[in-house]
Design a protein around this motif. Structure first.
Motif, PDB file in Angstrom:
ATOM      1  N   PRO A  29       0.825  -1.224  -0.006  1.00 18.07           N
ATOM      2  CA  PRO A  29       0.166   0.045   0.165  1.00 18.07           C
ATOM      3  C   PRO A  29       0.895   1.326  -0.030  1.00 18.07           C
ATOM      4  O   PRO A  29       1.852   1.280   0.554  1.00 18.07           O
ATOM      5  N   VAL A  30       0.307   2.250  -0.686  1.00 18.18           N
ATOM      6  CA  VAL A  30       1.147   3.587  -0.671  1.00 18.18           C
ATOM      7  C   VAL A  30      -0.007   4.606  -0.304  1.00 18.18           C
ATOM      8  O   VAL A  30      -0.866   4.815  -1.020  1.00 18.18           O
ATOM      9  N   MET A  31       0.321   5.239   0.824  1.00 22.98           N
ATOM     10  CA  MET A  31      -0.566   6.184   1.700  1.00 22.98           C
ATOM     11  C   MET A  31      -0.097   7.602   1.247  1.00 22.98           C
ATOM     12  O   MET A  31       1.194   7.923   1.421  1.00 22.98           O
ATOM     13  N   ALA A  32      -0.842   8.419   0.858  1.00 18.64           N
ATOM     14  CA  ALA A  32      -0.655  10.117   0.624  1.00 18.64           C
ATOM     15  C   ALA A  32      -0.701  10.472   2.026  1.00 18.64           C
ATOM     16  O   ALA A  32      -1.547  10.372   2.937  1.00 18.64           O
ATOM     17  N   GLY A  33       0.568  11.202   2.372  1.00 20.56           N
ATOM     18  CA  GLY A  33       0.960  11.768   3.684  1.00 20.56           C
ATOM     19  C   GLY A  33       0.093  12.916   3.899  1.00 20.56           C
ATOM     20  O   GLY A  33      -0.397  13.475   2.867  1.00 20.56           O
ATOM     21  N   PHE A  34       0.214  13.624   5.112  1.00 19.46           N
ATOM     22  CA  PHE A  34       0.108  14.970   5.125  1.00 19.46           C
ATOM     23  C   PHE A  34      -1.681  15.305   5.099  1.00 19.46           C
ATOM     24  O   PHE A  34      -1.891  16.471   5.324  1.00 19.46           O
ATOM     25  N   GLN A  35      -2.369  14.182   5.381  1.00 15.19           N
ATOM     26  CA  GLN A  35      -3.891  14.632   5.234  1.00 15.19           C
ATOM     27  C   GLN A  35      -4.484  13.433   6.146  1.00 15.19           C
ATOM     28  O   GLN A  35      -4.063  12.365   6.295  1.00 15.19           O
ATOM     29  N   GLY A  36      -5.736  13.707   6.422  1.00 19.45           N
ATOM     30  CA  GLY A  36      -6.827  12.927   6.859  1.00 19.45           C
ATOM     31  C   GLY A  36      -8.298  13.580   6.784  1.00 19.45           C
ATOM     32  O   GLY A  36      -8.323  14.401   5.892  1.00 19.45           O
ATOM     33  N   ALA A  37      -9.116  13.253   7.488  1.00 10.31           N
ATOM     34  CA  ALA A  37     -10.451  13.680   7.513  1.00 10.31           C
ATOM     35  C   ALA A  37     -10.918  13.966   8.952  1.00 10.31           C
ATOM     36  O   ALA A  37     -10.728  13.375   9.820  1.00 10.31           O
ATOM     37  N   SER A  38     -11.699  15.088   8.863  1.00  9.62           N
ATOM     38  CA  SER A  38     -12.234  15.572   9.823  1.00  9.62           C
ATOM     39  C   SER A  38     -13.491  14.855  10.391  1.00  9.62           C
ATOM     40  O   SER A  38     -13.898  13.867   9.533  1.00  9.62           O
ATOM     41  N   GLY A  39     -14.098  15.041  11.617  1.00  5.67           N
ATOM     42  CA  GLY A  39     -15.328  14.349  12.126  1.00  5.67           C
ATOM     43  C   GLY A  39     -16.559  14.409  11.157  1.00  5.67           C
ATOM     44  O   GLY A  39     -17.507  13.900  11.185  1.00  5.67           O
ATOM     45  N   ASP A  40     -16.545  15.751  10.386  1.00  6.99           N
ATOM     46  CA  ASP A  40     -17.464  16.119   9.289  1.00  6.99           C
ATOM     47  C   ASP A  40     -17.227  15.615   7.959  1.00  6.99           C
ATOM     48  O   ASP A  40     -17.789  16.079   7.020  1.00  6.99           O
ATOM     49  N   GLU A  41     -16.268  14.817   7.716  1.00  9.94           N
ATOM     50  CA  GLU A  41     -15.660  14.263   6.672  1.00  9.94           C
ATOM     51  C   GLU A  41     -15.092  15.203   5.687  1.00  9.94           C
ATOM     52  O   GLU A  41     -15.301  15.060   4.564  1.00  9.94           O
TER      53      GLU A  41
END
Length: 399
Positions: A126-138
């Motif tokens: 797997p290759v994951m894009a760093g530096f990011q995620g999702a908040s509670g409201d997507e």
């Protein structure tokens, strides 16, 4: 295995990193990859947002900025496929990285990582894009400066694995080799020393990622992606107790473009200083080298501290609301720091520092200390002389 922006700065570099991953897989290790945006891409994307009147801290800017890592992740997956490896890219939200906090400076609040685990168990890389995620409201959120390092360490913790940070230098050095050619690679360094070096200006690893690694017990290595696969020796970052040989001083770090702010005639009450620092905290302004002393007038005190020069104007607006009788500032300054586990309660460490700088006629404006660090504030144009003098004085030329 995390690869930074310079490591994936071109298609040729992406292919080179894919070869490093393939060599690791050939040794029988299960591997997950985390990538940064290609060098310069984040700045380019930020400029696009700026031209429309948006900047860091805006939700839509975060959506734009996450595209840089998305592109790198897809390219790396393609390059791994060229290496006859089954690979698939994942965005931060697909890896179930949850965040809290504002756009542009979010914090990781949770990482399920089950999609990554399932991919690895099925034989994929797997290759994951760093530096990011999702908040509670997507909503997409970015993790701020050095966020890809943090993504990689968090993923390693979720997978109960180790984390290798690949960059353009072969590990952590006793100081910046561009200033002191005699700088040496450090084979092993403690989490605490790495934290101090990063906080005092060393750019090889981001502070939050070192903190996270220490808290979760994630073994770290810093290696070069520009060496041939398997040829980079790098630096291991670990608990201090695991390092058999304790050095008095491990390294010399520096940070240019510092500013000093002085408040004279502030109420001699902890609440007055707390009010000043609360305003700066609300503006997300980092504070360093705090010195408080009594004023000649009873009931008043003087307060000095340093900040990054880029934050000065914003800081002065906040401080203007304080009750200090006089507020002044000074720029053109730099911070040079001596870091090592052996500094604690060693008087000769301070003697060497003052003696080395005195010999070079380098004036000291402010001093701050911790158990494993001494920092001095000096003129910007004296940084190189100070770094070289201290590197030699503590015997690091021959480390």
């Amino acid at each position: 295995m995390k690869f930074g922006g310079t490591s994936v700065g071109s298609l040729e570099r992406v292919r080179g990193c894919a070869e490093i991953v393939a060599a690791e897989c050939a040794r029988g290790d299960q591997v997950a990859v985390v990538v940064s945006a290609m060098a310069g891409e984040t700045d380019r994307l930020l400029t696009l947002a700026d031209n429309l009147g948006f900047g860091l801290g805006d939700e839509e800017t975060d959506v734009i900025l996450t595209a840089g890592e998305q592109i790198s992740a897809a390219l790396m997956a393609m390059a791994l496929t060229e290496q006859d490896l089954s690979s698939r890219s994942f965005l931060g939200w697909q890896a179930r990285i949850r965040t809290e906090g504002p756009p542009g400076a979010a914090r990781i609040s949770g990482l399920d990582a089950s999609p990554i685990k399932h991919a690895m168990s099925d034989g994929w890389v797997p290759v994951m894009a760093g530096f990011q995620g999702a908040s509670g409201d997507e909503r997409l959120r970015t993790l701020g400066r050095g966020g890809t390092d943090l993504s990689a360490v968090a993923l390693a913790a979720a997978l109960k694995g180790a984390c290798d940070i690949y960059t353009d230098v072969d590990g952590v050095f006793t100081t910046d080799p561009r200033i002191e050619p005699k700088a040496r690679r450090i084979e092993k360094i403690s989490y605490d020393e790495m934290l101090e070096l990063a906080a005092q200006g060393a750019k090889v690893l981001q502070t939050r990622s070192a903190e996270f690694a220490k808290a979760r017990g994630v073994p770290l290595r810093v290696l070069s992606s520009f060496a041939e696969p398997g040829q980079s020796e790098g630096t291991k970052i670990m608990q201090a107790e695991e390092i058999a040989e304790r050095r008095i001083v491990s390294g010399i770090a520096y940070a240019r473009d510092q500013a000093r702010i002085a408040l004279r005639g502030l109420n001699d009450n902890p609440g007055a200083a707390a009010t000043v620092f609360a305003g700066l905290a609300e503006a997300d302004i980092g504070i360093d080298m705090i010195v408080q002393s009594p004023s000649r007038e009873a009931g008043l005190s003087n307060l000095e501290f340093t900040i990054d020069r880029r934050d000065l104007d914003k800081a002065l607006v906040r401080i203007g609301e304080s009750e200090a009788r006089d507020v002044s500032s000074e720029t053109g300054l730099a911070k040079v720091s001596v870091v090592g586990l052996g500094l604690n309660r060693r008087a000769d460490v301070a003697r060497i520092l003052y003696g080395a700088l005195h010999e070079k006629k380098i004036g000291i404006r402010t001093v701050s200390t911790s158990e494993i660090k001494i920092s001095v504030l000096i003129d910007n144009d004296e940084v190189e002389n100070a770094v070289r003098a201290l590197h030699a004085a503590y015997g690091l030329d021959n480390a």
